[in-house]
Write a protein that holds these residues in place. Structure first.
Motif, PDB file in Angstrom:
ATOM      1  N   GLU A 140     -24.125  59.726 -18.479  1.00 33.93           N
ATOM      2  CA  GLU A 140     -22.864  60.456 -18.629  1.00 33.93           C
ATOM      3  C   GLU A 140     -22.513  61.212 -17.346  1.00 33.93           C
ATOM      4  O   GLU A 140     -23.328  61.988 -16.825  1.00 33.93           O
ATOM      5  N   PRO A 141     -21.316  61.004 -16.799  1.00 33.13           N
ATOM      6  CA  PRO A 141     -20.905  61.759 -15.604  1.00 33.13           C
ATOM      7  C   PRO A 141     -20.614  63.207 -15.955  1.00 33.13           C
ATOM      8  O   PRO A 141     -20.517  63.577 -17.130  1.00 33.13           O
ATOM      9  N   PRO A 142     -20.439  64.067 -14.965  1.00 37.73           N
ATOM     10  CA  PRO A 142     -20.166  65.482 -15.242  1.00 37.73           C
ATOM     11  C   PRO A 142     -18.851  65.690 -15.966  1.00 37.73           C
ATOM     12  O   PRO A 142     -17.962  64.833 -15.957  1.00 37.73           O
ATOM     13  N   GLN A 143     -18.735  66.833 -16.595  1.00 43.32           N
ATOM     14  CA  GLN A 143     -17.531  67.165 -17.345  1.00 43.32           C
ATOM     15  C   GLN A 143     -16.318  67.205 -16.416  1.00 43.32           C
ATOM     16  O   GLN A 143     -16.365  67.753 -15.319  1.00 43.32           O
ATOM     17  N   GLY A 144     -15.222  66.618 -16.872  1.00 44.90           N
ATOM     18  CA  GLY A 144     -14.002  66.591 -16.080  1.00 44.90           C
ATOM     19  C   GLY A 144     -13.909  65.450 -15.092  1.00 44.90           C
ATOM     20  O   GLY A 144     -12.995  65.446 -14.254  1.00 44.90           O
ATOM     21  N   ALA A 145     -14.810  64.447 -15.159  1.00 46.98           N
ATOM     22  CA  ALA A 145     -14.755  63.309 -14.236  1.00 46.98           C
ATOM     23  C   ALA A 145     -13.511  62.471 -14.504  1.00 46.98           C
ATOM     24  O   ALA A 145     -13.019  62.383 -15.624  1.00 46.98           O
ATOM     25  N   VAL A 146     -13.002  61.833 -13.440  1.00 47.56           N
ATOM     26  CA  VAL A 146     -11.784  61.031 -13.535  1.00 47.56           C
ATOM     27  C   VAL A 146     -12.033  59.673 -12.901  1.00 47.56           C
ATOM     28  O   VAL A 146     -12.946  59.484 -12.081  1.00 47.56           O
ATOM     29  N   LEU A 147     -11.195  58.694 -13.272  1.00 44.83           N
ATOM     30  CA  LEU A 147     -11.183  57.363 -12.681  1.00 44.83           C
ATOM     31  C   LEU A 147      -9.926  57.240 -11.834  1.00 44.83           C
ATOM     32  O   LEU A 147      -8.835  57.619 -12.268  1.00 44.83           O
ATOM     33  N   ARG A 148     -10.078  56.688 -10.624  1.00 45.25           N
ATOM     34  CA  ARG A 148      -8.948  56.548  -9.699  1.00 45.25           C
ATOM     35  C   ARG A 148      -8.823  55.078  -9.289  1.00 45.25           C
ATOM     36  O   ARG A 148      -9.824  54.443  -8.935  1.00 45.25           O
ATOM     37  N   ALA A 149      -7.602  54.542  -9.319  1.00 48.65           N
ATOM     38  CA  ALA A 149      -7.310  53.174  -8.894  1.00 48.65           C
ATOM     39  C   ALA A 149      -6.358  53.228  -7.707  1.00 48.65           C
ATOM     40  O   ALA A 149      -5.278  53.828  -7.794  1.00 48.65           O
ATOM     41  N   THR A 150      -6.766  52.577  -6.600  1.00 47.09           N
ATOM     42  CA  THR A 150      -5.979  52.566  -5.369  1.00 47.09           C
ATOM     43  C   THR A 150      -5.878  51.141  -4.862  1.00 47.09           C
ATOM     44  O   THR A 150      -6.866  50.397  -4.887  1.00 47.09           O
ATOM     45  N   ALA A 151      -4.714  50.739  -4.391  1.00 49.82           N
ATOM     46  CA  ALA A 151      -4.483  49.394  -3.851  1.00 49.82           C
ATOM     47  C   ALA A 151      -4.378  49.467  -2.332  1.00 49.82           C
ATOM     48  O   ALA A 151      -3.678  50.327  -1.793  1.00 49.82           O
ATOM     49  N   ILE A 152      -5.087  48.544  -1.642  1.00 46.52           N
ATOM     50  CA  ILE A 152      -5.008  48.440  -0.184  1.00 46.52           C
ATOM     51  C   ILE A 152      -4.911  46.964   0.181  1.00 46.52           C
ATOM     52  O   ILE A 152      -5.226  46.079  -0.618  1.00 46.52           O
ATOM     53  N   TYR A 196      -0.022  60.172 -11.393  1.00 49.13           N
ATOM     54  CA  TYR A 196       0.260  59.364 -10.214  1.00 49.13           C
ATOM     55  C   TYR A 196       0.336  60.267  -8.990  1.00 49.13           C
ATOM     56  O   TYR A 196       1.037  61.282  -9.000  1.00 49.13           O
ATOM     57  N   HIS A 197      -0.394  59.875  -7.949  1.00 45.90           N
ATOM     58  CA  HIS A 197      -0.549  60.732  -6.769  1.00 45.90           C
ATOM     59  C   HIS A 197      -0.092  59.976  -5.515  1.00 45.90           C
ATOM     60  O   HIS A 197      -0.087  58.750  -5.471  1.00 45.90           O
ATOM     61  N   LYS A 198       0.252  60.752  -4.506  1.00 47.24           N
ATOM     62  CA  LYS A 198       0.566  60.241  -3.172  1.00 47.24           C
ATOM     63  C   LYS A 198      -0.099  61.144  -2.155  1.00 47.24           C
ATOM     64  O   LYS A 198       0.189  62.344  -2.091  1.00 47.24           O
ATOM     65  N   ASP A 199      -1.028  60.583  -1.399  1.00 48.74           N
ATOM     66  CA  ASP A 199      -1.776  61.371  -0.435  1.00 48.74           C
ATOM     67  C   ASP A 199      -0.851  61.898   0.656  1.00 48.74           C
ATOM     68  O   ASP A 199      -0.045  61.153   1.222  1.00 48.74           O
ATOM     69  N   LEU A 200      -0.950  63.190   0.939  1.00 49.15           N
ATOM     70  CA  LEU A 200      -0.074  63.805   1.933  1.00 49.15           C
ATOM     71  C   LEU A 200      -0.383  63.351   3.345  1.00 49.15           C
ATOM     72  O   LEU A 200       0.490  63.378   4.220  1.00 49.15           O
ATOM     73  N   PHE A 201      -1.616  62.905   3.586  1.00 53.76           N
ATOM     74  CA  PHE A 201      -2.021  62.523   4.942  1.00 53.76           C
ATOM     75  C   PHE A 201      -1.826  61.025   5.175  1.00 53.76           C
ATOM     76  O   PHE A 201      -1.192  60.611   6.145  1.00 53.76           O
ATOM     77  N   THR A 202      -2.369  60.164   4.295  1.00 55.96           N
ATOM     78  CA  THR A 202      -2.289  58.716   4.479  1.00 55.96           C
ATOM     79  C   THR A 202      -1.092  58.085   3.779  1.00 55.96           C
ATOM     80  O   THR A 202      -0.803  56.904   4.008  1.00 55.96           O
ATOM     81  N   LYS A 203      -0.404  58.818   2.898  1.00 56.75           N
ATOM     82  CA  LYS A 203       0.743  58.320   2.133  1.00 56.75           C
ATOM     83  C   LYS A 203       0.359  57.225   1.131  1.00 56.75           C
ATOM     84  O   LYS A 203       1.238  56.546   0.585  1.00 56.75           O
ATOM     85  N   ARG A 204      -0.929  57.041   0.892  1.00 54.75           N
ATOM     86  CA  ARG A 204      -1.354  56.019  -0.067  1.00 54.75           C
ATOM     87  C   ARG A 204      -1.116  56.505  -1.489  1.00 54.75           C
ATOM     88  O   ARG A 204      -1.228  57.694  -1.785  1.00 54.75           O
ATOM     89  N   GLN A 205      -0.830  55.536  -2.367  1.00 53.11           N
ATOM     90  CA  GLN A 205      -0.547  55.841  -3.759  1.00 53.11           C
ATOM     91  C   GLN A 205      -1.760  55.490  -4.617  1.00 53.11           C
ATOM     92  O   GLN A 205      -2.450  54.500  -4.368  1.00 53.11           O
ATOM     93  N   SER A 206      -1.990  56.297  -5.630  1.00 49.43           N
ATOM     94  CA  SER A 206      -3.106  56.073  -6.542  1.00 49.43           C
ATOM     95  C   SER A 206      -2.750  56.649  -7.902  1.00 49.43           C
ATOM     96  O   SER A 206      -1.815  57.443  -8.035  1.00 49.43           O
TER      97      SER A 206
END
Length: 387
Positions: A140-152, A196-206
């Protein structure tokens, strides 16, 4: 009663003034002896002797050294993810939680909306169709763990670019989606906690979603992914291969595990998967069976080349008695060649006199054939007329 109240009030005022002037408490001297509000005597009076100096050993007024030390410490922002790199890592990293991904073993039929090739580690799917992905962890991962999907992008010459939808699909509203999500390629279906997120530095979406433990009797958690643009869309991916990076992270962005797989969004996933797997087999030299194209390739390889055929005839002195098999494509061509072969076989069994008699008969029949008469209104020219 109303007559007594003024008298009692007057007497009370006189008595209070008399008591105040004759009081032996010494209130004036007590007020003078009390400490001022801007001194530390109040704390000394309240706390036991020595307690204040022992428990509060830091200076109350700042010095130059203290100010420099405080200035060197950067401000800490809660739940802020670590800075992102320009080129994300695509190396699989199970980590201490043994993070893995599993895909359904679907068929390669033309009706399949998504299929996964274990040989190529590649997911084939249709536009905006559900792609189930199973997430497995060893513990079991720690409490509050999340899964992130990013396309490159997969190729090195494109990896620095951001993967997004083409302008056509961005302008098409589907399922009352939010405007801020229209340029995101990867969507999560059936999970209201997806963000849905957008990185402020790389502009990548995830896209992120909270990790949920498997249900009772199950060993994996299923995530439903949607890809909202075709791989061939102009202005988007434009036939450039892409990778999807799935990471298991803590609530503050620390990576606990990583898995990567290639994705192709097309109209017929089963057909494209079969074609690419066959191409890989032909390159690696594996045995190919079962398809029309491969059987044709095998047939071409089995046909003897002109060089090899001539070499065999030269080395074999008794080639006239050998039987050869000729592969013919098309029924009309086969009938024609069979007629020729039967005629040659008949010529072999006929005597020489009969063959000569047959040739003379054919030539006489050709000589006796009447000349073609001209059509009406035209004159047949003879040699004398021409001269």
């Amino acid at each position: 009663m109303s007559d007594k109240e003024p008298t009692m009030l007057a007497i009370s005022d006189d008595k209070f003034e008399l008591i105040w002037s004759d009081c032996d408490i010494g209130l004036d001297s007590l007020l003078i002896e009390l400490p001022r509000t801007n001194s530390d005597a109040w704390l000394s009076a309240v706390l036991p002797e020595g307690t204040f100096s022992e428990n509060f050993d830091l200076p109350l007024t700042g010095t130059d050294d203290t100010a420099d030390a405080l200035a060197s410490v950067a401000p800490v922002v809660g739940n802020q993810p670590p800075p992102s790199t320009v080129v994300p890592s695509t190396t699989d990293y199970p980590g201490e939680y043994d993070f893995k991904l599993l895909f359904n073993q679907s068929s390669m039929a033309k009706s399949a909306t998504s299929t996964y090739s274990q040989k190529l580690n590649k997911l084939y799917c249709q536009l905006a169709k559900t792609c189930p992905v199973d997430v497995l962890v060893g513990r079991e991962p720690p409490q509050g763990a999340v899964l992130r999907a990013t396309a490159i992008y997969k190729k090195s010459e494109h990896v620095s670019e951001v993967v997004s939808r083409c302008p056509h699909h961005q302008n098409v509203a589907e399922n009352n989606e939010d405007v801020s999500q229209r340029n995101h390629l990867i969507r999560v279906e059936g999970n209201p906690g997806a963000q849905y997120h957008k990185d402020l530095f790389t502009k990548r979406q995830s896209v992120t979603l909270p990790y949920v433990s498997p249900q009772l009797g199950s060993t994996a958690t299923t995530v439903l992914l949607n890809y909202m643009c075709n791989s061939s869309c102009i202005g988007g991916m434009n036939r450039r291969p892409i990778l999807t990076i799935m990471t298991l992270e803590t609530y503050d962005g620390q990576v606990l595990g990583r898995q990567c797989f290639e994705v192709r969004i097309c109209a017929c996933p089963g057909r494209d998967r079969k074609t690419e797997e066959e191409n890989v087999k032909s390159i690696t030299g594996e045995k190919v069976t079962g398809t029309k194209r491969k059987r044709q390739n095998q047939f071409k390889e089995s046909l003897p080349t002109p060089h090899s055929a001539s070499k065999k005839i030269m080395n074999d002195s008794s080639s006239d008695d050998d039987i050869y098999i000729l592969h013919i494509r098309g029924k009309e061509r086969f009938e024609m060649l069979r007629t020729i072969n039967n005629s040659l076989e008949l010529m072999d069994v006929m005597p020489a006199a009969e063959q000569q008699k047959y040739r003379m008969k054919r030539s006489q029949k050709k000589h006796d054939q009447p000349c073609v008469q001209p059509k009406a209104g035209k004159k047949l020219l003879v040699k004398s007329d021409i001269e």
